[in-house]
Design an enzyme around this catalytic site. Sequence first.
Site, mmCIF file in Angstrom:
data_model
loop_
_atom_site.group_PDB
_atom_site.id
_atom_site.type_symbol
_atom_site.label_atom_id
_atom_site.label_comp_id
_atom_site.label_asym_id
_atom_site.label_seq_id
_atom_site.Cartn_x
_atom_site.Cartn_y
_atom_site.Cartn_z
ATOM 1 N N ALA A 11 -4.726 3.778 5.118
ATOM 2 C CA ALA A 11 -3.715 3.793 6.310
ATOM 3 C C ALA A 11 -3.505 2.091 6.724
ATOM 4 C CB ALA A 11 -4.362 4.524 7.232
ATOM 5 N N THR A 219 2.892 -12.391 -11.995
ATOM 6 C CA THR A 219 4.093 -12.292 -10.981
ATOM 7 C C THR A 219 3.908 -13.457 -10.201
ATOM 8 O OG1 THR A 219 2.452 -10.897 -9.960
ATOM 9 C CG2 THR A 219 3.888 -9.723 -11.015
ATOM 10 N N ASP A 252 2.837 -4.366 -5.638
ATOM 11 C CA ASP A 252 2.674 -2.866 -5.917
ATOM 12 C C ASP A 252 4.170 -2.211 -6.268
ATOM 13 O OD1 ASP A 252 0.072 -2.803 -5.306
ATOM 14 O OD2 ASP A 252 0.471 -2.287 -3.243
#
Length: 305
Positions: A11, A219, A252
């Site tokens: 979370a 990336t 992600d």
Amino acid sequence: MSIVILGVFVADTAYRADRQPKMGETILGRSFALGPGGKGSNQAVAAAMAGGDVHFITRLGRDAFADMARATWDKAGVTPEITEDPDSYTGAAYIFIEEASGNNAIIIAPGAAGRISADDVEARADLIGKAQIFMTQLEQPMEAALRGLQIAQDAGVRTILNPAPAAPLDGAMLALCDIITPNETEAEGITGIAVHDVASAEAAAKALRDRGVGTAIITLGENGALLHQNGQSTHVSALNAGPVVETTGAGDAFNGALAVALAEGRGLEDAVRFGCATAAISVTRPGTAPAMPPRAEIDALLAKG
């Protein structure tokens, strides 16, 4: 054409402020948000939102954060492959977001997901072996990631390792990676080569290939990504989807979309461009999993060039 992802759910507790406090100091923040996160979970949501048939292997506790995880996956269309752990808690992350830039700093307490074992992965060996793509990261214990990559490679399944957070990797693990997708910091951590532009990214990518990786994709944030395969490097530019609100989760988004494009049979350069488009959209909105765009938005941005 299924995609199996091994990873962590946590979370996210996100705090926006002008700066981080010094040790012993208390400052006022500008906002707070609670939402779903964890690299593996974020990648699974990104892949499902982009049109993938996604199964996600993880561990959860039995608590309110576990309920959040299940609701998140149900909404995105992710099929959960969960080991419940009543002796631990579902993980949480502290995320500081700098108000002016949207850049972030993160602390993760993985809880039950930190106890993911090689046995948990072995129990899903049939699922992994029937997949088109197997992807994992390094937030769960290394032995679980290693076993997943071994099972996938033995079955002829294409493997993707997103080596985050940065950690030392030996040649045996790198040799299991058909594709590795570090960012600049992670690439430097593995290769020792500081990545600060396209040329240095190419040097780091070549070093990864020399250590046994099949294909290296580094990336580069607002500079897109560097693809290195078969001795050739290609720089794929970033796309502009609008003003940057928050960069958390961009990597992600890229990885989840990359997995979908490859599962659909796209070539690597096209798949990297698809990942860049997905990441570009994700940074225009706050949050991690909630920021992952649906397929129609990705296709629309690509159509614009």
